[in-house]
Design a protein around this motif. Structure first.
Motif, PDB file in Angstrom:
ATOM      1  N   VAL A  61       0.818  -1.215   0.000  1.00 18.93           N
ATOM      2  CA  VAL A  61       0.000   0.000   0.000  1.00 18.93           C
ATOM      3  C   VAL A  61       0.850   1.263   0.000  1.00 18.93           C
ATOM      4  CG1 VAL A  61      -1.949  -1.138   1.146  1.00 18.93           C
ATOM      5  CG2 VAL A  61      -0.213   0.013   2.533  1.00 18.93           C
ATOM      6  N   GLU A  62       2.157   1.121  -0.186  1.00 17.45           N
ATOM      7  CA  GLU A  62       3.063   2.271  -0.200  1.00 17.45           C
ATOM      8  C   GLU A  62       4.044   2.057  -1.351  1.00 17.45           C
ATOM      9  OE1 GLU A  62       5.884   4.631   2.997  1.00 17.45           O
ATOM     10  OE2 GLU A  62       5.826   2.439   3.038  1.00 17.45           O
ATOM     11  N   THR A  63       3.909   2.856  -2.403  1.00 13.43           N
ATOM     12  CA  THR A  63       4.560   2.513  -3.661  1.00 13.43           C
ATOM     13  C   THR A  63       5.027   3.765  -4.379  1.00 13.43           C
ATOM     14  OG1 THR A  63       2.895   0.738  -3.802  1.00 13.43           O
ATOM     15  CG2 THR A  63       4.271   1.089  -5.725  1.00 13.43           C
ATOM     16  N   ALA A  64       6.081   3.623  -5.181  1.00  9.66           N
ATOM     17  CA  ALA A  64       6.563   4.724  -6.019  1.00  9.66           C
ATOM     18  C   ALA A  64       7.033   4.163  -7.348  1.00  9.66           C
ATOM     19  CB  ALA A  64       7.697   5.483  -5.331  1.00  9.66           C
ATOM     20  N   GLY A  65       6.873   4.965  -8.398  1.00  9.04           N
ATOM     21  CA  GLY A  65       7.298   4.538  -9.718  1.00  9.04           C
ATOM     22  C   GLY A  65       7.042   5.621 -10.747  1.00  9.04           C
ATOM     23  N   THR A  66       7.059   5.229 -12.018  1.00  6.77           N
ATOM     24  CA  THR A  66       6.929   6.170 -13.130  1.00  6.77           C
ATOM     25  C   THR A  66       5.646   5.894 -13.902  1.00  6.77           C
ATOM     26  OG1 THR A  66       9.333   6.338 -13.337  1.00  6.77           O
ATOM     27  CG2 THR A  66       8.025   7.037 -15.229  1.00  6.77           C
ATOM     28  N   VAL A  67       4.909   6.944 -14.208  1.00  8.29           N
ATOM     29  CA  VAL A  67       3.651   6.807 -14.941  1.00  8.29           C
ATOM     30  C   VAL A  67       3.932   6.305 -16.357  1.00  8.29           C
ATOM     31  CG1 VAL A  67       1.610   7.999 -15.824  1.00  8.29           C
ATOM     32  CG2 VAL A  67       2.556   8.630 -13.581  1.00  8.29           C
ATOM     33  N   LEU A  68       3.244   5.207 -16.732  1.00  7.00           N
ATOM     34  CA  LEU A  68       3.356   4.653 -18.075  1.00  7.00           C
ATOM     35  C   LEU A  68       2.221   5.122 -18.981  1.00  7.00           C
ATOM     36  CD1 LEU A  68       4.244   0.912 -17.340  1.00  7.00           C
ATOM     37  CD2 LEU A  68       5.776   2.672 -18.225  1.00  7.00           C
ATOM     38  N   ALA A  69       1.019   5.171 -18.442  1.00  5.10           N
ATOM     39  CA  ALA A  69      -0.146   5.504 -19.250  1.00  5.10           C
ATOM     40  C   ALA A  69      -1.177   6.200 -18.380  1.00  5.10           C
ATOM     41  CB  ALA A  69      -0.737   4.243 -19.884  1.00  5.10           C
ATOM     42  N   VAL A  70      -2.012   7.005 -19.030  1.00  4.23           N
ATOM     43  CA  VAL A  70      -2.985   7.837 -18.331  1.00  4.23           C
ATOM     44  C   VAL A  70      -4.381   7.559 -18.881  1.00  4.23           C
ATOM     45  CG1 VAL A  70      -3.671  10.211 -17.807  1.00  4.23           C
ATOM     46  CG2 VAL A  70      -1.241   9.626 -17.982  1.00  4.23           C
ATOM     47  N   GLY A  71      -5.322   7.250 -17.995  1.00  2.00           N
ATOM     48  CA  GLY A  71      -6.696   7.069 -18.426  1.00  2.00           C
ATOM     49  C   GLY A  71      -7.368   8.401 -18.692  1.00  2.00           C
ATOM     50  N   GLU A  72      -8.575   8.329 -19.231  1.00  2.00           N
ATOM     51  CA  GLU A  72      -9.326   9.548 -19.512  1.00  2.00           C
ATOM     52  C   GLU A  72      -9.774  10.204 -18.205  1.00  2.00           C
ATOM     53  OE1 GLU A  72     -12.589   8.517 -21.970  1.00  2.00           O
ATOM     54  OE2 GLU A  72     -11.356   7.879 -23.677  1.00  2.00           O
ATOM     55  N   GLY A  73      -9.918  11.521 -18.258  1.00  2.00           N
ATOM     56  CA  GLY A  73     -10.517  12.235 -17.141  1.00  2.00           C
ATOM     57  C   GLY A  73      -9.625  12.417 -15.937  1.00  2.00           C
ATOM     58  N   THR A  74      -8.313  12.463 -16.139  1.00  2.00           N
ATOM     59  CA  THR A  74      -7.406  12.671 -14.999  1.00  2.00           C
ATOM     60  C   THR A  74      -7.093  14.147 -14.762  1.00  2.00           C
ATOM     61  OG1 THR A  74      -5.477  12.338 -16.429  1.00  2.00           O
ATOM     62  CG2 THR A  74      -6.341  10.409 -15.256  1.00  2.00           C
ATOM     63  N   GLY A  75      -7.650  15.025 -15.588  1.00  2.00           N
ATOM     64  CA  GLY A  75      -7.497  16.455 -15.358  1.00  2.00           C
ATOM     65  C   GLY A  75      -6.048  16.892 -15.390  1.00  2.00           C
ATOM     66  N   GLU A  76      -5.667  17.626 -14.332  1.00  2.00           N
ATOM     67  CA  GLU A  76      -4.304  18.158 -14.241  1.00  2.00           C
ATOM     68  C   GLU A  76      -3.365  17.201 -13.518  1.00  2.00           C
ATOM     69  OE1 GLU A  76      -3.372  21.013 -15.708  1.00  2.00           O
ATOM     70  OE2 GLU A  76      -5.430  21.071 -16.488  1.00  2.00           O
ATOM     71  N   GLY A  77      -3.749  15.944 -13.441  1.00  2.00           N
ATOM     72  CA  GLY A  77      -2.932  14.965 -12.747  1.00  2.00           C
ATOM     73  C   GLY A  77      -1.637  14.667 -13.477  1.00  2.00           C
ATOM     74  N   PRO A  78      -0.801  13.815 -12.907  1.00  2.00           N
ATOM     75  CA  PRO A  78       0.487  13.490 -13.514  1.00  2.00           C
ATOM     76  C   PRO A  78       0.329  12.893 -14.910  1.00  2.00           C
ATOM     77  CG  PRO A  78       0.414  12.764 -11.232  1.00  2.00           C
ATOM     78  CD  PRO A  78      -0.978  13.178 -11.594  1.00  2.00           C
ATOM     79  N   ARG A  79       1.325  13.117 -15.741  1.00  2.00           N
ATOM     80  CA  ARG A  79       1.343  12.607 -17.104  1.00  2.00           C
ATOM     81  C   ARG A  79       2.388  11.496 -17.228  1.00  2.00           C
ATOM     82  NH1 ARG A  79      -3.235  13.943 -17.869  1.00  2.00           N
ATOM     83  NH2 ARG A  79      -2.990  13.413 -20.077  1.00  2.00           N
ATOM     84  N   ALA A  80       2.382  10.843 -18.372  1.00  2.00           N
ATOM     85  CA  ALA A  80       3.355   9.781 -18.634  1.00  2.00           C
ATOM     86  C   ALA A  80       4.773  10.310 -18.476  1.00  2.00           C
ATOM     87  CB  ALA A  80       3.149   9.214 -20.029  1.00  2.00           C
ATOM     88  N   GLY A  81       5.606   9.536 -17.804  1.00  2.00           N
ATOM     89  CA  GLY A  81       6.998   9.917 -17.587  1.00  2.00           C
ATOM     90  C   GLY A  81       7.254  10.568 -16.244  1.00  2.00           C
ATOM     91  N   GLU A  82       6.215  11.022 -15.556  1.00  2.00           N
ATOM     92  CA  GLU A  82       6.402  11.632 -14.232  1.00  2.00           C
ATOM     93  C   GLU A  82       6.494  10.554 -13.161  1.00  2.00           C
ATOM     94  OE1 GLU A  82       4.551  15.467 -13.118  1.00  2.00           O
ATOM     95  OE2 GLU A  82       3.148  15.018 -14.739  1.00  2.00           O
ATOM     96  N   ARG A  83       7.258  10.855 -12.132  1.00  2.00           N
ATOM     97  CA  ARG A  83       7.372   9.927 -11.000  1.00  2.00           C
ATOM     98  C   ARG A  83       6.329  10.281  -9.948  1.00  2.00           C
ATOM     99  NH1 ARG A  83      11.981   9.722  -7.939  1.00  2.00           N
ATOM    100  NH2 ARG A  83      12.382  11.902  -8.395  1.00  2.00           N
TER     101      ARG A  83
END
Length: 353
Positions: A61-83
């Motif tokens: 339940v405690e995790t870190a990594g790099t965004v690979l893909a983004v679903g629809e409707g994430t607004g201003e959330g992190p994009r692909a490539g962000e940690r």
């Protein structure tokens, strides 16, 4: 992809690495390549069935990594490539995980993903305990049980940042040195009764009373539970606070409220991190405070053991033995000769599959 799967409740041996289908992010979700996952007692509780839940499950339940893909409707959330990192969201013991975009926080450049996974959950817990459950005031003396563990070390630092001082309890000379190096004012070994026996540890209680000129401590931060509860209650000053935030040593039996009166009109609470990060605003503010302290060196990160997914059972045994100091991590490093995980072209481009 590989994931640590629990198909039945039990001991560490039920943690088995299994090939499972690649996850896909839905609306409002992120697909993340996991780099590190913290190993916490909540994972033990869910694995063993102390905390009930559906099976099969992927702990972590405690995790870190790099965004690979983004679903629809994430607004201003992190994009692909962000940690990113998250806490109290399931599925971290895996090579990839899907998580709601509004429940992640960005990892600052000054921290590695391993450090973020080592500090986020316990750091936010230490933050709410010292700022909300019992707000530590300058000059306060508080007691921190298991002061050389990952949680205890962070609590010690946050108490200091608030102007208080820590009496820490430990079970060995090596842990005593670790707790002192983290800034504990005094460090005491468990007395003649021994940790784990329950009841009041008379030697420990007497030493704490002596250190506080007979007054007792303003608060006790107790994540051990049954073995230390009676001692914790006995060393509070009048109107002090016992924050029972975990039960690493076992659950506490039901308590007669009259005991709180007899102990000096003290307060007993059983807080939970979830209730202190209910909103995105709360989560972001608390996580940013923890990360800021870590980056600036005021809250050192203490990852001391790193295990690949295949050794998840070994990591759990080490945690449950309570012989470790600092924080244990699982990483997605593959054993020699293991196949490289597949990543589709759409994942590489950061698009929803």
């Amino acid at each position: 992809m590989r994931a640590v799967l629990v198909r039945e409740h039990g001991g560490p041996e039920v943690l088995r690495v299994t090939e499972v289908p690649d996850p896909r992010p839905g609306p409002g979700e992120l697909l993340v390549a996991v780099e590190a996952a913290g190993v916490n007692f909540i994972d033990v509780y869910r694995r063993s069935g102390v905390y009930p839940g559906g099976l099969p499950l992927v702990p972590g339940v405690e995790t870190a990594g790099t965004v690979l893909a983004v679903g629809e409707g994430t607004g201003e959330g992190p994009r692909a490539g962000e940690r990113v990192a998250w806490a109290n969201q399931p599925g971290g013991y895996a090579e990839q995980a899907v998580v709601p975009a509004h429940r992640v926080v960005r990892v600052p450049d000054g921290l590695t993903s391993q450090d973020a996974a080592a500090v986020l959950l316990q750091g936010m817990t230490a933050h709410y305990l010292t700022h909300d459950t019992y707000p530590v005031r300058p000059g306060d003396t508080v007691l921190v049980h298991a002061a050389a563990g990952g949680m205890g070390l962070l609590l010690t630092r946050f108490v200091q940042l608030c102007g208080g001082r820590v009496i820490g309890t430990v079970s060995s000379a090596a842990k005593e040195r670790t707790a002192r190096a983290a800034g504990a004012w005094q460090v005491l070994r468990y007395g003649g009764r021994g940790e784990g026996s329950g009841g009041v540890d008379g030697e420990l209680a007497a030493a704490i009373r002596e250190l506080t000129d007979g007054e007792g401590v303003a608060a006790v931060y107790d994540g051990v539970g049954a073995p230390t509860f009676d001692t914790s209650l006995s060393v509070l000053r009048p109107c002090g606070t016992l924050a029972l935030f975990g039960q690493a040593g076992g659950a506490v039996a039901p308590v007669d409220p009259q005991r709180l009166n007899a102990a000096g009109s003290v307060f007993l609470t059983r807080p939970n991190l979830d209730h202190h990060i209910r909103t995105t605003k709360q989560l972001t503010a608390r996580a940013e405070a923890v990360f800021r302290h870590a980056v600036e060196g005021r809250c050192p990160v203490h990852p001391v053991g790193s295990y690949p997914l295949e050794r998840a059972a070994e990591a759990h045994r080490a945690l449950e033995s309570r012989t470790t100091t600092g924080k244990l991590l699982l990483t997605t490093e593959r054993a020699p000769g293991a196949p490289t995980p597949r990543m589709s072209q759409t994942h590489r481009n950061g698009e929803t599959p």
